[in-house]
Design an enzyme around this catalytic site. Structure first.
Site: not given
Length: 255
Positions: A93, A146, A160, A162
């Site tokens: 996470n 995400s 981010y 990527t």
């Protein structure tokens, strides 16, 4: 799912001190798992740790770890195995946007920092924890990615997005690699999840309002929405699900 569905199993949740990570740790504890968490900047509150102990029946292990440091990651995995008797479930996470930057302002140091905190940390924990996961039964790896990995994210989220798309590829490749051991590997792709430090830090209030307005279910997600999906993926009920990317976005995106 039975509240005791994960009894006798140990879950290591990285970045488990706050937000989505904390919600996942709590959900797995409620299902009976013994929980170990790592944290860096968000130290878990003692009252929360006491709740984890109460619902799971076992004291949680909370370890401060620089998740991009291989020696610290190796030590955290070893301490979890020694203290808890093994690792059955790994939840990767740890992650961050670091900062928003469009390509013209995205220097190499920032690019590398964003890939490091999202991809290197996942690789390191997986590399060191996977040998300890049980073969032939209920080993689980869950990567928290995400929606940005699908859509490219908002302005300034290039690096981010990527990294999160890279998490999808890692998930699918590892699912094939660990399949013969009967270890499942899946990813969660949360959309707009409110009440998290991420949006408090990186998303302006007006952008948050626009994001919620675009969600067909008409509300922001809650960390518990992601945690419920993680709890299912960790369970025996998801034993034939691997290499999947589970979208948790209220209908904000379909693919």
């Amino acid at each position: 799912m039975s509240s005791a569905a994960l009894t006798g199993r140990t879950a290591l949740v990285t970045g488990g001190g706050v937000g989505i990570g904390a919600a996942i740790a709590e959900a797995l504890a409620e299902a009976g798992a013994r929980v170990a968490i790592t944290y860096r900047t968000h130290t878990p509150e003692e009252s929360w740790l006491a709740r984890i102990a109460e619902v799971s029946g076992a004291e949680p292990l909370a370890l401060r770890v620089e998740a991009a440091s291989e020696p610290e990651v190796r030590d955290a995995v070893d301490r979890t195995v020694e203290t808890c008797g093994g690792i059955d479930i790994l939840v990767n996470n740890v992650g961050s946007m670091v900062r928003r930057a469009t390509l013209d302002a995205l220097d190499l140091a920032t690019w590398r920092a964003i890939l490091e905190v999202n991809l290197d940390t996942m690789y390191l924990f997986t590399h060191h924890a996977a040998p300890h996961l049980p073969t032939g039964s209920h080993g689980r790896i869950i990567n928290v990615a995400s929606l940005a990995g699908h859509t490219g994210g908002g302005p300034g989220a290039l690096a981010y997005a990527t990294a999160k798309a890279g998490m999808f590829g890692f998930t699918r490749g590892l699912a094939a690699e660990l399949g013969p051991r009967q270890i499942t590997v899946n990813a969660l792709a949360p959309g707009f999840i409110g009440a998290t430090p991420f949006h408090e830090t990186f998303t302006a209030p007006e952008a948050r309002q626009r994001a919620v307005g675009a969600i067909p279910l008409g509300r922001a997600g809650d960390p518990a929405d992601v945690a419920d999906a993680a709890r299912w993926l960790a369970s025996d009920g998801a034993g034939f699900v691997t290499g999947a990317v589970i979208d948790v976005n209220g209908g904000q995106y379909f693919h």
